[in-house]
Design a protein around this motif. Structure first.
Motif, PDB file in Angstrom:
ATOM      1  N   UNK A 215      31.516  43.467  41.743  1.00  0.00           N
ATOM      2  CA  UNK A 215      32.234  43.454  40.463  1.00  0.00           C
ATOM      3  C   UNK A 215      33.709  43.750  40.675  1.00  0.00           C
ATOM      4  N   UNK A 216      34.006  44.713  41.519  1.00  0.00           N
ATOM      5  CA  UNK A 216      35.396  45.074  41.812  1.00  0.00           C
ATOM      6  C   UNK A 216      36.101  43.924  42.529  1.00  0.00           C
ATOM      7  N   UNK A 217      35.416  43.299  43.510  1.00  0.00           N
ATOM      8  CA  UNK A 217      36.015  42.175  44.234  1.00  0.00           C
ATOM      9  C   UNK A 217      36.344  41.023  43.287  1.00  0.00           C
ATOM     10  N   UNK A 218      35.416  40.716  42.377  1.00  0.00           N
ATOM     11  CA  UNK A 218      35.635  39.607  41.446  1.00  0.00           C
ATOM     12  C   UNK A 218      36.752  39.944  40.469  1.00  0.00           C
ATOM     13  N   UNK A 219      36.795  41.179  39.977  1.00  0.00           N
ATOM     14  CA  UNK A 219      37.865  41.588  39.072  1.00  0.00           C
ATOM     15  C   UNK A 219      39.230  41.478  39.755  1.00  0.00           C
ATOM     16  N   UNK A 220      39.315  41.901  41.003  1.00  0.00           N
ATOM     17  CA  UNK A 220      40.563  41.774  41.755  1.00  0.00           C
ATOM     18  C   UNK A 220      40.935  40.303  41.963  1.00  0.00           C
ATOM     19  N   UNK A 221      39.948  39.460  42.226  1.00  0.00           N
ATOM     20  CA  UNK A 221      40.195  38.023  42.400  1.00  0.00           C
ATOM     21  C   UNK A 221      40.697  37.418  41.090  1.00  0.00           C
ATOM     22  N   UNK A 222      40.089  37.806  39.980  1.00  0.00           N
ATOM     23  CA  UNK A 222      40.499  37.302  38.678  1.00  0.00           C
ATOM     24  C   UNK A 222      41.949  37.674  38.396  1.00  0.00           C
ATOM     25  N   UNK A 223      42.308  38.909  38.698  1.00  0.00           N
ATOM     26  CA  UNK A 223      43.690  39.351  38.503  1.00  0.00           C
ATOM     27  C   UNK A 223      44.643  38.565  39.397  1.00  0.00           C
ATOM     28  N   UNK A 224      44.243  38.294  40.642  1.00  0.00           N
ATOM     29  CA  UNK A 224      45.098  37.539  41.560  1.00  0.00           C
ATOM     30  C   UNK A 224      45.291  36.103  41.084  1.00  0.00           C
ATOM     31  N   UNK A 225      44.211  35.482  40.616  1.00  0.00           N
ATOM     32  CA  UNK A 225      44.288  34.099  40.146  1.00  0.00           C
ATOM     33  C   UNK A 225      45.149  34.011  38.892  1.00  0.00           C
ATOM     34  N   UNK A 226      45.096  35.036  38.035  1.00  0.00           N
ATOM     35  CA  UNK A 226      45.885  35.037  36.804  1.00  0.00           C
ATOM     36  C   UNK A 226      47.333  35.497  37.043  1.00  0.00           C
ATOM     37  N   UNK A 227      47.633  35.940  38.274  1.00  0.00           N
ATOM     38  CA  UNK A 227      49.004  36.298  38.612  1.00  0.00           C
ATOM     39  C   UNK A 227      49.389  37.734  38.323  1.00  0.00           C
ATOM     40  N   UNK A 228      48.434  38.650  38.265  1.00  0.00           N
ATOM     41  CA  UNK A 228      48.750  40.072  38.058  1.00  0.00           C
ATOM     42  C   UNK A 228      49.290  40.671  39.325  1.00  0.00           C
TER      43      UNK A 228
END
Length: 100
Positions: free
Chosen positions: A87-100
């Motif tokens: 869950x943490x890995x996916x959340x971090x990936x989502x943030x990276x893809x969205x440009x956070x």
């Protein structure tokens, strides 16, 4: 160190989902020097699967507009089964893809 699932076209940074025969990863596609990409592959026994090139397993690049939806789905799945690390890995990936 290079991830063992990396190929010439896709440098794997992190596996976000893994089942017996299906993988989703975040990494860098060889033509994208600016951001991170989501890619998928189907794996079968003896390291065979789809997509492949001359018998060598490759990654399927997910178009940017679909990446978020796939990541939200993975996050929901990992939360449902209380898989904290993924869950943490996916959340971090989502943030990276969205440009956070």
């Amino acid at each position: 160190m290079r991830h063992p699932y990396s190929t010439n076209n896709f440098e794997v940074i992190e596996i976000l989902y893994a089942s017996n025969d299906f993988l989703v990863a975040i990494g860098r596609w060889h033509t994208n020097n600016t951001g991170l990409d989501i890619a998928m592959q189907w794996r079968y026994e003896n390291n065979k699967g789809y997509p492949n090139s001359y018998g060598n397993l490759q990654w399927f690049l997910v178009h940017g507009c679909l990446s978020e939806s796939i990541l939200y789905g993975l996050l929901s799945n990992h939360l449902k089964f209380k898989n904290r690390d993924y869950s943490i890995k996916v959340l971090e990936a989502l943030m990276a893809v969205k440009g956070f």
